[in-house]
Design a protein around this motif. Structure first.
Motif, PDB file in Angstrom:
ATOM      1  N   GLY A   1       0.811  -1.214   0.000  1.00 50.33           N
ATOM      2  CA  GLY A   1       0.000   0.000   0.000  1.00 50.33           C
ATOM      3  C   GLY A   1       0.843   1.261   0.000  1.00 50.33           C
ATOM      4  N   ALA A   2       1.922   1.257   0.780  1.00 46.51           N
ATOM      5  CA  ALA A   2       2.810   2.424   0.790  1.00 46.51           C
ATOM      6  C   ALA A   2       3.532   2.566  -0.546  1.00 46.51           C
ATOM      7  CB  ALA A   2       3.814   2.294   1.932  1.00 46.51           C
ATOM      8  N   ALA A   3       3.979   1.439  -1.101  1.00 47.30           N
ATOM      9  CA  ALA A   3       4.698   1.496  -2.381  1.00 47.30           C
ATOM     10  C   ALA A   3       3.796   1.983  -3.510  1.00 47.30           C
ATOM     11  CB  ALA A   3       5.263   0.118  -2.713  1.00 47.30           C
ATOM     12  N   ALA A   4       2.489   1.720  -3.410  1.00 48.84           N
ATOM     13  CA  ALA A   4       1.566   2.141  -4.467  1.00 48.84           C
ATOM     14  C   ALA A   4       1.488   3.657  -4.592  1.00 48.84           C
ATOM     15  CB  ALA A   4       0.181   1.561  -4.199  1.00 48.84           C
ATOM     16  N   LEU A   5       1.847   4.368  -3.529  1.00 51.57           N
ATOM     17  CA  LEU A   5       1.804   5.834  -3.555  1.00 51.57           C
ATOM     18  C   LEU A   5       3.137   6.447  -3.975  1.00 51.57           C
ATOM     19  CD1 LEU A   5      -0.290   6.497  -0.316  1.00 51.57           C
ATOM     20  CD2 LEU A   5      -1.066   6.424  -2.688  1.00 51.57           C
ATOM     21  N   THR A   6       4.045   5.620  -4.474  1.00 47.34           N
ATOM     22  CA  THR A   6       5.347   6.127  -4.916  1.00 47.34           C
ATOM     23  C   THR A   6       5.227   7.222  -5.979  1.00 47.34           C
ATOM     24  OG1 THR A   6       6.446   4.041  -4.372  1.00 47.34           O
ATOM     25  CG2 THR A   6       7.536   5.464  -5.977  1.00 47.34           C
ATOM     26  N   PRO A   7       4.396   7.050  -7.016  1.00 39.57           N
ATOM     27  CA  PRO A   7       4.294   8.126  -8.019  1.00 39.57           C
ATOM     28  C   PRO A   7       3.826   9.453  -7.431  1.00 39.57           C
ATOM     29  CG  PRO A   7       3.332   6.090  -8.852  1.00 39.57           C
ATOM     30  CD  PRO A   7       3.597   5.871  -7.400  1.00 39.57           C
ATOM     31  N   VAL A   8       2.944   9.384  -6.426  1.00 39.36           N
ATOM     32  CA  VAL A   8       2.451  10.621  -5.814  1.00 39.36           C
ATOM     33  C   VAL A   8       3.590  11.361  -5.124  1.00 39.36           C
ATOM     34  CG1 VAL A   8       0.845  11.583  -4.124  1.00 39.36           C
ATOM     35  CG2 VAL A   8       0.172   9.605  -5.511  1.00 39.36           C
ATOM     36  N   LEU A   9       4.390  10.632  -4.333  1.00 40.10           N
ATOM     37  CA  LEU A   9       5.499  11.274  -3.627  1.00 40.10           C
ATOM     38  C   LEU A   9       6.557  11.778  -4.606  1.00 40.10           C
ATOM     39  CD1 LEU A   9       6.840  12.038  -0.975  1.00 40.10           C
ATOM     40  CD2 LEU A   9       7.859   9.752  -0.897  1.00 40.10           C
ATOM     41  N   ALA A  10       6.849  10.990  -5.638  1.00 40.33           N
ATOM     42  CA  ALA A  10       7.858  11.413  -6.616  1.00 40.33           C
ATOM     43  C   ALA A  10       7.409  12.669  -7.357  1.00 40.33           C
ATOM     44  CB  ALA A  10       8.130  10.278  -7.596  1.00 40.33           C
ATOM     45  N   LEU A  11       6.126  12.725  -7.717  1.00 38.64           N
ATOM     46  CA  LEU A  11       5.622  13.885  -8.446  1.00 38.64           C
ATOM     47  C   LEU A  11       5.621  15.137  -7.575  1.00 38.64           C
ATOM     48  CD1 LEU A  11       4.313  15.079 -10.976  1.00 38.64           C
ATOM     49  CD2 LEU A  11       2.085  14.335 -10.075  1.00 38.64           C
ATOM     50  N   THR A  12       5.135  15.004  -6.336  1.00 39.03           N
ATOM     51  CA  THR A  12       5.098  16.176  -5.454  1.00 39.03           C
ATOM     52  C   THR A  12       6.503  16.661  -5.113  1.00 39.03           C
ATOM     53  OG1 THR A  12       4.939  14.666  -3.556  1.00 39.03           O
ATOM     54  CG2 THR A  12       2.879  15.560  -4.442  1.00 39.03           C
ATOM     55  N   THR A  13       7.452  15.747  -5.010  1.00 35.87           N
ATOM     56  CA  THR A  13       8.835  16.160  -4.751  1.00 35.87           C
ATOM     57  C   THR A  13       9.412  16.905  -5.952  1.00 35.87           C
ATOM     58  OG1 THR A  13       9.151  14.242  -3.307  1.00 35.87           O
ATOM     59  CG2 THR A  13      11.128  15.336  -4.112  1.00 35.87           C
ATOM     60  N   ARG A  14       9.054  16.446  -7.134  1.00 37.47           N
ATOM     61  CA  ARG A  14       9.599  17.070  -8.348  1.00 37.47           C
ATOM     62  C   ARG A  14       9.058  18.479  -8.554  1.00 37.47           C
ATOM     63  NH1 ARG A  14      12.400  14.961 -12.437  1.00 37.47           N
ATOM     64  NH2 ARG A  14      12.338  15.988 -14.475  1.00 37.47           N
ATOM     65  N   VAL A  15       7.792  18.705  -8.184  1.00 33.66           N
ATOM     66  CA  VAL A  15       7.194  20.037  -8.376  1.00 33.66           C
ATOM     67  C   VAL A  15       7.232  20.860  -7.093  1.00 33.66           C
ATOM     68  CG1 VAL A  15       5.702  19.206 -10.220  1.00 33.66           C
ATOM     69  CG2 VAL A  15       4.873  19.167  -7.870  1.00 33.66           C
ATOM     70  N   TYR A  16       7.965  20.362  -6.094  1.00 34.68           N
ATOM     71  CA  TYR A  16       8.201  21.097  -4.848  1.00 34.68           C
ATOM     72  C   TYR A  16       6.912  21.376  -4.069  1.00 34.68           C
ATOM     73  CZ  TYR A  16      12.668  21.813  -7.140  1.00 34.68           C
ATOM     74  OH  TYR A  16      13.861  21.604  -7.783  1.00 34.68           O
ATOM     75  N   LEU A  17       6.029  20.374  -4.004  1.00 34.85           N
ATOM     76  CA  LEU A  17       4.839  20.481  -3.160  1.00 34.85           C
ATOM     77  C   LEU A  17       5.151  19.872  -1.796  1.00 34.85           C
ATOM     78  CD1 LEU A  17       1.904  19.528  -5.558  1.00 34.85           C
ATOM     79  CD2 LEU A  17       2.480  21.789  -4.664  1.00 34.85           C
ATOM     80  N   PRO A  18       4.762  20.538  -0.708  1.00 36.81           N
ATOM     81  CA  PRO A  18       5.104  20.035   0.633  1.00 36.81           C
ATOM     82  C   PRO A  18       4.184  18.892   1.069  1.00 36.81           C
ATOM     83  CG  PRO A  18       3.853  22.070   0.817  1.00 36.81           C
ATOM     84  CD  PRO A  18       4.061  21.837  -0.651  1.00 36.81           C
ATOM     85  N   VAL A  19       4.577  17.659   0.788  1.00 35.93           N
ATOM     86  CA  VAL A  19       3.823  16.481   1.222  1.00 35.93           C
ATOM     87  C   VAL A  19       4.672  15.713   2.226  1.00 35.93           C
ATOM     88  CG1 VAL A  19       2.779  14.303   0.526  1.00 35.93           C
ATOM     89  CG2 VAL A  19       2.534  16.318  -0.924  1.00 35.93           C
ATOM     90  N   ASN A  20       4.105  15.447   3.385  1.00 33.52           N
ATOM     91  CA  ASN A  20       4.812  14.726   4.435  1.00 33.52           C
ATOM     92  C   ASN A  20       4.924  13.252   4.055  1.00 33.52           C
ATOM     93  OD1 ASN A  20       5.148  13.172   6.995  1.00 33.52           O
ATOM     94  ND2 ASN A  20       5.190  15.235   7.860  1.00 33.52           N
ATOM     95  N   THR A  21       6.154  12.739   4.034  1.00 31.67           N
ATOM     96  CA  THR A  21       6.365  11.339   3.652  1.00 31.67           C
ATOM     97  C   THR A  21       5.684  10.386   4.625  1.00 31.67           C
ATOM     98  OG1 THR A  21       8.496  11.940   2.685  1.00 31.67           O
ATOM     99  CG2 THR A  21       8.117   9.605   3.132  1.00 31.67           C
TER     100      THR A  21
END
Length: 360
Positions: free
Chosen positions: A23-43
Protein backbone atom coordinates in the motif's frame (compact mmCIF):
# COMPACT_ATOMS: atom_id res chain seq x y z
CA UNK A 1 10.00 -17.65 36.88
CA UNK A 2 11.13 -17.18 33.25
CA UNK A 3 8.65 -15.53 30.93
CA UNK A 4 7.53 -17.27 27.75
CA UNK A 5 6.84 -15.06 24.73
CA UNK A 6 4.51 -16.36 22.02
CA UNK A 7 3.78 -14.87 18.62
CA UNK A 8 0.11 -15.45 17.83
CA UNK A 9 -1.53 -15.21 14.41
CA UNK A 10 1.85 -15.10 12.71
CA UNK A 11 0.36 -15.61 9.25
CA UNK A 12 -2.00 -12.67 9.75
CA UNK A 13 0.86 -10.44 10.89
CA UNK A 14 2.98 -11.38 7.89
CA UNK A 15 0.07 -10.81 5.53
CA UNK A 16 -0.74 -7.40 7.02
CA UNK A 17 2.90 -6.37 6.85
CA UNK A 18 3.18 -7.27 3.17
CA UNK A 19 -0.08 -5.46 2.44
CA UNK A 20 1.20 -2.38 4.29
CA UNK A 21 4.40 -2.37 2.24
CA UNK A 22 2.43 -2.76 -0.98
CA UNK A 23 0.00 0.00 0.00
CA UNK A 24 2.81 2.42 0.79
CA UNK A 25 4.70 1.50 -2.38
CA UNK A 26 1.57 2.14 -4.47
CA UNK A 27 1.80 5.83 -3.55
CA UNK A 28 5.35 6.13 -4.92
CA UNK A 29 4.29 8.13 -8.02
CA UNK A 30 2.45 10.62 -5.81
CA UNK A 31 5.50 11.27 -3.63
CA UNK A 32 7.86 11.41 -6.62
CA UNK A 33 5.62 13.89 -8.45
CA UNK A 34 5.10 16.18 -5.45
CA UNK A 35 8.83 16.16 -4.75
CA UNK A 36 9.60 17.07 -8.35
CA UNK A 37 7.19 20.04 -8.38
CA UNK A 38 8.20 21.10 -4.85
CA UNK A 39 4.84 20.48 -3.16
CA UNK A 40 5.10 20.03 0.63
CA UNK A 41 3.82 16.48 1.22
CA UNK A 42 4.81 14.73 4.43
CA UNK A 43 6.37 11.34 3.65
CA UNK A 44 5.11 9.81 6.92
CA UNK A 45 1.59 11.06 6.16
CA UNK A 46 1.61 9.43 2.74
CA UNK A 47 3.28 6.17 3.83
CA UNK A 48 0.97 5.65 6.81
CA UNK A 49 -2.12 6.42 4.76
CA UNK A 50 -1.26 3.84 2.11
CA UNK A 51 -0.08 1.23 4.63
CA UNK A 52 -3.15 1.56 6.85
CA UNK A 53 -5.68 1.41 4.02
CA UNK A 54 -4.00 -1.64 2.48
CA UNK A 55 -3.55 -3.60 5.72
CA UNK A 56 -6.97 -3.02 7.27
CA UNK A 57 -9.67 -5.68 7.26
CA UNK A 58 -12.94 -5.38 5.38
CA UNK A 59 -14.21 -4.62 1.90
CA UNK A 60 -13.74 -1.57 -0.26
CA UNK A 61 -16.43 0.38 1.60
CA UNK A 62 -14.66 -0.13 4.91
CA UNK A 63 -11.33 0.82 3.39
CA UNK A 64 -12.81 3.91 1.77
CA UNK A 65 -14.46 5.12 4.97
CA UNK A 66 -11.36 4.41 7.03
CA UNK A 67 -9.14 6.07 4.44
CA UNK A 68 -11.18 9.28 4.44
CA UNK A 69 -11.28 9.43 8.22
CA UNK A 70 -7.58 8.63 8.52
CA UNK A 71 -6.69 11.25 5.92
CA UNK A 72 -8.51 13.90 7.94
CA UNK A 73 -6.94 12.77 11.22
CA UNK A 74 -3.40 12.65 9.84
CA UNK A 75 -3.84 16.06 8.25
CA UNK A 76 -5.01 17.59 11.53
CA UNK A 77 -2.00 16.15 13.36
CA UNK A 78 0.33 17.40 10.64
CA UNK A 79 -1.13 20.91 10.70
CA UNK A 80 -0.65 21.28 14.46
CA UNK A 81 3.03 21.91 13.68
CA UNK A 82 4.37 20.07 16.71
CA UNK A 83 7.98 18.82 16.74
CA UNK A 84 8.60 16.42 13.87
CA UNK A 85 9.21 13.35 16.03
CA UNK A 86 6.07 13.96 18.10
CA UNK A 87 4.00 14.52 14.96
CA UNK A 88 5.26 11.29 13.42
CA UNK A 89 4.64 9.41 16.67
CA UNK A 90 1.02 10.59 16.83
CA UNK A 91 0.48 9.80 13.16
CA UNK A 92 1.76 6.26 13.64
CA UNK A 93 -0.47 5.72 16.66
CA UNK A 94 -3.54 6.99 14.82
CA UNK A 95 -2.90 4.76 11.80
CA UNK A 96 -2.27 1.66 13.94
CA UNK A 97 -5.34 2.36 16.05
CA UNK A 98 -7.51 2.66 12.94
CA UNK A 99 -6.25 -0.68 11.62
CA UNK A 100 -6.48 -2.64 14.89
CA UNK A 101 -9.61 -1.11 16.41
CA UNK A 102 -11.61 -4.28 15.64
CA UNK A 103 -9.29 -6.27 17.94
CA UNK A 104 -9.56 -3.85 20.86
CA UNK A 105 -12.43 -5.70 22.56
CA UNK A 106 -10.60 -9.06 22.59
CA UNK A 107 -7.11 -7.95 23.62
CA UNK A 108 -7.11 -4.26 24.63
CA UNK A 109 -3.71 -4.15 26.34
CA UNK A 110 -1.85 -5.88 23.53
CA UNK A 111 -3.52 -3.70 20.90
CA UNK A 112 -2.59 -0.62 22.92
CA UNK A 113 1.01 -1.84 23.09
CA UNK A 114 0.99 -2.35 19.33
CA UNK A 115 -0.40 1.14 18.75
CA UNK A 116 2.30 2.71 20.93
CA UNK A 117 5.01 0.55 19.34
CA UNK A 118 3.92 1.51 15.83
CA UNK A 119 3.95 5.19 16.73
CA UNK A 120 7.35 4.93 18.39
CA UNK A 121 9.01 3.36 15.35
CA UNK A 122 7.71 5.84 12.78
CA UNK A 123 10.26 8.56 13.75
CA UNK A 124 12.99 5.93 13.54
CA UNK A 125 11.78 4.94 10.08
CA UNK A 126 11.83 8.57 8.98
CA UNK A 127 15.38 8.91 10.29
CA UNK A 128 16.50 5.84 8.32
CA UNK A 129 14.80 7.28 5.24
CA UNK A 130 16.67 10.57 5.61
CA UNK A 131 19.98 8.73 5.97
CA UNK A 132 19.30 6.68 2.84
CA UNK A 133 18.30 9.79 0.92
CA UNK A 134 21.50 11.59 1.94
CA UNK A 135 23.80 8.68 1.14
CA UNK A 136 22.17 7.15 -1.93
CA UNK A 137 19.85 9.59 -3.66
CA UNK A 138 21.20 13.09 -2.99
CA UNK A 139 20.96 15.51 -4.77
CA UNK A 140 18.43 14.10 -7.28
CA UNK A 141 15.68 12.06 -5.62
CA UNK A 142 13.28 10.27 -7.92
CA UNK A 143 10.98 7.26 -8.13
CA UNK A 144 13.45 4.90 -6.48
CA UNK A 145 14.03 7.31 -3.62
CA UNK A 146 10.28 7.70 -3.10
CA UNK A 147 9.74 3.93 -3.22
CA UNK A 148 12.48 3.23 -0.69
CA UNK A 149 11.35 6.01 1.64
CA UNK A 150 7.70 4.97 1.72
CA UNK A 151 8.40 1.27 2.18
CA UNK A 152 10.96 1.92 4.94
CA UNK A 153 8.46 3.99 6.93
CA UNK A 154 5.72 1.39 6.36
CA UNK A 155 8.06 -1.41 7.42
CA UNK A 156 9.03 0.26 10.70
CA UNK A 157 5.38 1.04 11.40
CA UNK A 158 4.37 -2.58 10.75
CA UNK A 159 7.15 -3.95 12.95
CA UNK A 160 5.98 -1.67 15.75
CA UNK A 161 2.54 -3.29 15.53
CA UNK A 162 4.13 -6.65 16.36
CA UNK A 163 3.37 -6.07 20.06
CA UNK A 164 -0.33 -6.56 19.29
CA UNK A 165 0.44 -10.14 18.21
CA UNK A 166 2.72 -11.06 21.12
CA UNK A 167 1.50 -12.85 24.22
CA UNK A 168 3.67 -13.15 27.32
CA UNK A 169 3.14 -16.06 29.72
CA UNK A 170 4.60 -16.67 33.12
CA UNK A 171 3.88 -20.40 32.96
CA UNK A 172 4.76 -22.87 30.22
CA UNK A 173 1.76 -25.11 30.88
CA UNK A 174 -0.69 -22.25 30.44
CA UNK A 175 1.22 -21.10 27.36
CA UNK A 176 0.73 -24.53 25.82
CA UNK A 177 -2.99 -24.32 26.51
CA UNK A 178 -3.25 -20.82 25.07
CA UNK A 179 -1.55 -22.00 21.89
CA UNK A 180 -4.06 -24.85 21.60
CA UNK A 181 -7.04 -22.51 21.84
CA UNK A 182 -6.47 -21.27 18.30
CA UNK A 183 -6.22 -24.81 16.91
CA UNK A 184 -9.56 -26.02 18.27
CA UNK A 185 -13.17 -25.01 17.89
CA UNK A 186 -16.41 -25.70 19.66
CA UNK A 187 -16.60 -27.85 22.76
CA UNK A 188 -12.94 -28.86 22.83
CA UNK A 189 -11.82 -25.25 22.63
CA UNK A 190 -14.08 -24.36 25.55
CA UNK A 191 -12.60 -27.17 27.63
CA UNK A 192 -9.04 -26.04 26.93
CA UNK A 193 -9.89 -22.43 27.79
CA UNK A 194 -11.55 -23.64 30.99
CA UNK A 195 -8.45 -25.64 31.91
CA UNK A 196 -6.15 -22.65 31.39
CA UNK A 197 -8.35 -20.57 33.67
CA UNK A 198 -8.61 -23.31 36.31
CA UNK A 199 -4.87 -23.91 36.28
CA UNK A 200 -4.20 -20.21 36.86
CA UNK A 201 -6.69 -20.16 39.74
CA UNK A 202 -5.10 -23.26 41.27
CA UNK A 203 -1.64 -21.71 41.10
CA UNK A 204 -2.92 -18.62 42.86
CA UNK A 205 -4.34 -20.77 45.63
CA UNK A 206 -1.07 -22.68 45.93
CA UNK A 207 0.82 -19.39 46.11
CA UNK A 208 -0.97 -18.62 49.38
CA UNK A 209 0.45 -21.73 51.01
CA UNK A 210 3.72 -21.91 52.88
CA UNK A 211 6.80 -22.67 50.81
CA UNK A 212 8.10 -26.19 51.15
CA UNK A 213 8.37 -29.62 49.54
CA UNK A 214 4.61 -30.15 49.76
CA UNK A 215 3.86 -26.97 47.88
CA UNK A 216 6.39 -27.79 45.18
CA UNK A 217 4.93 -31.27 44.80
CA UNK A 218 1.44 -29.81 44.57
CA UNK A 219 2.50 -27.47 41.76
CA UNK A 220 3.93 -30.45 39.89
CA UNK A 221 0.69 -32.41 40.27
CA UNK A 222 -1.38 -29.47 39.02
CA UNK A 223 0.90 -29.05 36.03
CA UNK A 224 0.58 -32.77 35.30
CA UNK A 225 -3.22 -32.63 35.40
CA UNK A 226 -3.36 -29.64 33.06
CA UNK A 227 -0.78 -31.21 30.76
CA UNK A 228 -2.99 -34.29 30.53
CA UNK A 229 -5.84 -32.11 29.28
CA UNK A 230 -3.65 -30.46 26.66
CA UNK A 231 -2.23 -33.78 25.48
CA UNK A 232 -5.74 -35.11 24.93
CA UNK A 233 -6.69 -31.87 23.19
CA UNK A 234 -3.75 -32.22 20.80
CA UNK A 235 -4.78 -35.78 19.98
CA UNK A 236 -8.34 -34.58 19.46
CA UNK A 237 -7.17 -31.83 17.10
CA UNK A 238 -5.12 -34.35 15.12
CA UNK A 239 -8.12 -36.67 14.90
CA UNK A 240 -10.31 -33.83 13.64
CA UNK A 241 -7.74 -32.98 10.98
CA UNK A 242 -7.79 -36.57 9.75
CA UNK A 243 -11.58 -36.67 9.66
CA UNK A 244 -11.84 -33.39 7.78
CA UNK A 245 -9.90 -34.89 4.88
CA UNK A 246 -12.82 -37.15 3.96
CA UNK A 247 -16.49 -36.80 4.84
CA UNK A 248 -18.38 -39.96 5.67
CA UNK A 249 -21.57 -38.70 4.00
CA UNK A 250 -19.75 -38.09 0.71
CA UNK A 251 -18.10 -41.50 0.81
CA UNK A 252 -21.43 -43.18 1.58
CA UNK A 253 -23.03 -41.42 -1.39
CA UNK A 254 -20.22 -42.58 -3.66
CA UNK A 255 -20.64 -46.17 -2.47
CA UNK A 256 -24.36 -46.11 -3.21
CA UNK A 257 -23.79 -44.60 -6.66
CA UNK A 258 -21.17 -47.21 -7.55
CA UNK A 259 -23.41 -50.07 -6.41
CA UNK A 260 -26.30 -48.66 -8.41
CA UNK A 261 -24.12 -48.43 -11.52
CA UNK A 262 -22.87 -51.98 -10.96
CA UNK A 263 -26.43 -53.26 -10.74
CA UNK A 264 -27.45 -51.40 -13.88
CA UNK A 265 -24.53 -52.39 -16.13
CA UNK A 266 -24.75 -55.42 -18.40
CA UNK A 267 -21.01 -55.91 -18.91
CA UNK A 268 -19.55 -58.44 -16.46
CA UNK A 269 -16.06 -56.89 -16.41
CA UNK A 270 -17.41 -53.39 -15.81
CA UNK A 271 -19.71 -54.70 -13.10
CA UNK A 272 -16.77 -56.39 -11.38
CA UNK A 273 -14.70 -53.19 -11.46
CA UNK A 274 -17.55 -51.13 -10.05
CA UNK A 275 -18.14 -53.65 -7.27
CA UNK A 276 -14.45 -53.59 -6.35
CA UNK A 277 -14.51 -49.79 -6.23
CA UNK A 278 -17.62 -49.83 -4.04
CA UNK A 279 -16.01 -52.41 -1.75
CA UNK A 280 -12.87 -50.29 -1.41
CA UNK A 281 -14.89 -47.20 -0.54
CA UNK A 282 -16.94 -49.28 1.89
CA UNK A 283 -13.76 -50.17 3.77
CA UNK A 284 -12.85 -46.50 3.90
CA UNK A 285 -16.31 -45.71 5.24
CA UNK A 286 -15.83 -48.26 8.02
CA UNK A 287 -12.45 -46.73 8.80
CA UNK A 288 -14.00 -43.27 9.05
CA UNK A 289 -16.61 -44.64 11.41
CA UNK A 290 -13.86 -46.06 13.64
CA UNK A 291 -12.06 -42.71 13.67
CA UNK A 292 -15.27 -40.90 14.56
CA UNK A 293 -15.84 -43.21 17.53
CA UNK A 294 -12.27 -42.56 18.67
CA UNK A 295 -12.94 -38.84 18.40
CA UNK A 296 -15.98 -39.20 20.66
CA UNK A 297 -13.95 -41.17 23.20
CA UNK A 298 -11.21 -38.55 23.20
CA UNK A 299 -13.77 -35.83 23.81
CA UNK A 300 -15.25 -37.83 26.70
CA UNK A 301 -11.78 -38.31 28.20
CA UNK A 302 -11.16 -34.60 27.76
CA UNK A 303 -14.26 -33.88 29.84
CA UNK A 304 -13.09 -36.32 32.51
CA UNK A 305 -9.60 -34.79 32.69
CA UNK A 306 -11.01 -31.26 32.96
CA UNK A 307 -13.24 -32.51 35.77
CA UNK A 308 -10.08 -33.61 37.62
CA UNK A 309 -8.65 -30.11 37.32
CA UNK A 310 -11.95 -28.74 38.59
CA UNK A 311 -11.81 -31.09 41.59
CA UNK A 312 -8.28 -29.92 42.27
CA UNK A 313 -9.45 -26.30 42.36
CA UNK A 314 -12.32 -27.17 44.70
CA UNK A 315 -9.92 -29.02 47.00
CA UNK A 316 -7.55 -26.06 47.07
CA UNK A 317 -10.36 -23.63 47.86
CA UNK A 318 -11.52 -25.91 50.65
CA UNK A 319 -8.01 -25.93 52.12
CA UNK A 320 -8.03 -22.18 52.78
CA UNK A 321 -7.50 -20.98 56.30
CA UNK A 322 -5.35 -22.26 59.13
CA UNK A 323 -1.87 -21.21 60.16
CA UNK A 324 1.21 -21.32 57.98
CA UNK A 325 2.47 -24.63 59.34
CA UNK A 326 -0.90 -26.26 58.77
CA UNK A 327 -0.93 -24.99 55.21
CA UNK A 328 2.40 -26.68 54.56
CA UNK A 329 1.00 -30.00 55.74
CA UNK A 330 -2.16 -29.44 53.72
CA UNK A 331 -0.09 -28.90 50.58
CA UNK A 332 1.59 -32.28 50.98
CA UNK A 333 -1.74 -34.02 51.65
CA UNK A 334 -3.43 -32.33 48.70
CA UNK A 335 -0.55 -33.24 46.41
CA UNK A 336 -0.87 -36.89 47.42
CA UNK A 337 -4.65 -36.88 47.03
CA UNK A 338 -4.58 -35.22 43.60
CA UNK A 339 -1.83 -37.56 42.43
CA UNK A 340 -4.02 -40.51 43.40
CA UNK A 341 -6.93 -39.01 41.45
CA UNK A 342 -4.71 -38.62 38.42
CA UNK A 343 -3.54 -42.23 38.70
CA UNK A 344 -7.12 -43.45 38.91
CA UNK A 345 -7.98 -41.56 35.75
CA UNK A 346 -4.86 -42.87 34.04
CA UNK A 347 -6.24 -46.37 34.51
CA UNK A 348 -9.00 -45.62 32.00
CA UNK A 349 -8.12 -47.15 28.62
CA UNK A 350 -7.30 -44.55 26.00
CA UNK A 351 -7.92 -44.98 22.28
CA UNK A 352 -4.76 -45.82 20.42
CA UNK A 353 -3.98 -43.85 17.28
CA UNK A 354 -4.71 -45.74 14.08
CA UNK A 355 -1.67 -46.20 11.89
CA UNK A 356 -3.71 -46.42 8.69
CA UNK A 357 -4.48 -43.29 6.71
CA UNK A 358 -7.76 -42.01 5.39
CA UNK A 359 -7.95 -41.81 1.64
CA UNK A 360 -9.11 -38.30 0.82
Amino acid sequence: MPLLVQLEEREDFEKRTLLALAGAAALTPVLALTTRVYLPVNTAWLALLGAAIASTRGGWKTRLAMGVGLMVGLTVIWQIRAPAALTQFCMGMLAAGAVDIWRMARRPYRVLAGVVGAGALVPLGMYVKSVLDARLFYPRPGMVSALVGLTVVALFWSVGRLAAYVRVHGNRVEARGAALEGQLTGEAQGLVMRTVKLHAECRREVGRMAAGPGRKELVGVLDKLATGVFTLAEEYAEMLARLQGARAADVSTQVQELRAKAAATTDAVARRQLELAASSLGEELNHLDVLDRKRERLLAQLHAQVALVERARVSLVGARGGDVAAKGAQAAQLAQRLAELGQEDAGTPRPQPDSSRVVS
